[in-house]
Motif scaffolding. Structure first.
Motif, PDB file in Angstrom:
ATOM      1  N   LYS A  44       5.914  13.886  84.755  1.00 51.93           N
ATOM      2  CA  LYS A  44       4.462  13.975  84.790  1.00 51.93           C
ATOM      3  C   LYS A  44       4.040  15.390  84.424  1.00 51.93           C
ATOM      4  N   LEU A  45       3.182  15.487  83.405  1.00 58.66           N
ATOM      5  CA  LEU A  45       2.712  16.789  82.955  1.00 58.66           C
ATOM      6  C   LEU A  45       1.492  17.212  83.767  1.00 58.66           C
ATOM      7  N   THR A  46       1.421  18.493  84.103  1.00 61.98           N
ATOM      8  CA  THR A  46       0.276  19.036  84.825  1.00 61.98           C
ATOM      9  C   THR A  46      -0.923  19.111  83.888  1.00 61.98           C
ATOM     10  N   GLN A  73     -11.425  30.164  79.408  1.00 63.98           N
ATOM     11  CA  GLN A  73     -11.418  29.774  80.812  1.00 63.98           C
ATOM     12  C   GLN A  73     -10.401  28.658  80.996  1.00 63.98           C
ATOM     13  N   VAL A  74      -9.491  28.818  81.952  1.00 68.45           N
ATOM     14  CA  VAL A  74      -8.424  27.850  82.214  1.00 68.45           C
ATOM     15  C   VAL A  74      -8.615  27.281  83.609  1.00 68.45           C
ATOM     16  N   HIS A  75      -8.538  25.941  83.726  1.00 72.92           N
ATOM     17  CA  HIS A  75      -8.720  25.269  85.015  1.00 72.92           C
ATOM     18  C   HIS A  75      -7.579  24.276  85.217  1.00 72.92           C
ATOM     19  N   TYR A  76      -6.923  24.337  86.392  1.00 71.22           N
ATOM     20  CA  TYR A  76      -5.895  23.373  86.771  1.00 71.22           C
ATOM     21  C   TYR A  76      -5.669  23.465  88.273  1.00 71.22           C
ATOM     22  N   VAL A  77      -4.925  22.510  88.799  1.00 69.47           N
ATOM     23  CA  VAL A  77      -4.542  22.526  90.210  1.00 69.47           C
ATOM     24  C   VAL A  77      -3.055  22.826  90.270  1.00 69.47           C
ATOM     25  N   LEU A  85      -0.069  19.100  80.049  1.00 69.44           N
ATOM     26  CA  LEU A  85      -1.044  18.363  79.267  1.00 69.44           C
ATOM     27  C   LEU A  85      -2.306  19.205  79.197  1.00 69.44           C
ATOM     28  N   ILE A  86      -2.661  19.661  78.000  1.00 69.51           N
ATOM     29  CA  ILE A  86      -3.791  20.568  77.826  1.00 69.51           C
ATOM     30  C   ILE A  86      -4.931  19.830  77.145  1.00 69.51           C
ATOM     31  N   GLY A  93       5.636  23.628  73.140  1.00 71.24           N
ATOM     32  CA  GLY A  93       6.137  22.489  73.886  1.00 71.24           C
ATOM     33  C   GLY A  93       5.115  21.764  74.744  1.00 71.24           C
ATOM     34  N   HIS A  94       3.857  22.143  74.664  1.00 75.51           N
ATOM     35  CA  HIS A  94       2.807  21.497  75.453  1.00 75.51           C
ATOM     36  C   HIS A  94       2.241  20.303  74.691  1.00 75.51           C
ATOM     37  N   GLU A  95       1.664  19.358  75.431  1.00 75.51           N
ATOM     38  CA  GLU A  95       0.958  18.237  74.816  1.00 75.51           C
ATOM     39  C   GLU A  95      -0.531  18.568  74.851  1.00 75.51           C
ATOM     40  N   VAL A  96      -1.198  18.490  73.694  1.00 81.11           N
ATOM     41  CA  VAL A  96      -2.602  18.881  73.597  1.00 81.11           C
ATOM     42  C   VAL A  96      -3.440  17.673  73.206  1.00 81.11           C
TER      43      VAL A  96
END
Length: 102
Positions: free
Chosen positions: A2-4, A16-20, A48-49, A68-71
């Motif tokens: 599971k991607l964050t 601006q970056v937002h995540y938990v 997951l961006i 390597g990120h999923e966008v």
């Protein structure tokens, strides 16, 4: 795996970056300068961006995919439905974060 999910609001000089945070549960909503943006994501595990689709987002999506990120690029009309407060970079990043999870 599971991607964050991460929401990014792109601006001229500060993104601006937002995540938990998965480990602590802390809500992270921080500005990152353009010069440090790729360095910040180079040091993260793949995630997951979500970004609003625009000319600049195409470039950043290619760079983040190389790391390597999923966008996922989303139209602004779709993201606007998730914005529950006044328009600001932090509120937009949160709305994008919510939208990318749908």
């Amino acid at each position: 795996m599971k991607l964050t999910p991460v929401g990014i609001d792109i601006a001229k000089s500060v993104f601006q970056v937002h995540y938990v945070d998965e480990e602590t549960g802390e809500i992270v909503n921080r500005p990152i300068k353009r010069a440090k943006f790729l360095e910040y994501f180079a040091n993260r595990t793949p995630c997951l961006i979500g970004m609003e689709a625009c000319g600049g987002s195409q470039h950043w999506a290619r760079q983040l995919t190389k790391l390597g990120h999923e966008v996922k690029l989303m139209p602004a009309e779709f993201v606007k439905a998730f914005n529950i407060r006044n328009k600001s970079d932090a509120a937009d990043a949160r709305a994008i974060w919510l939208a990318v999870q749908q």
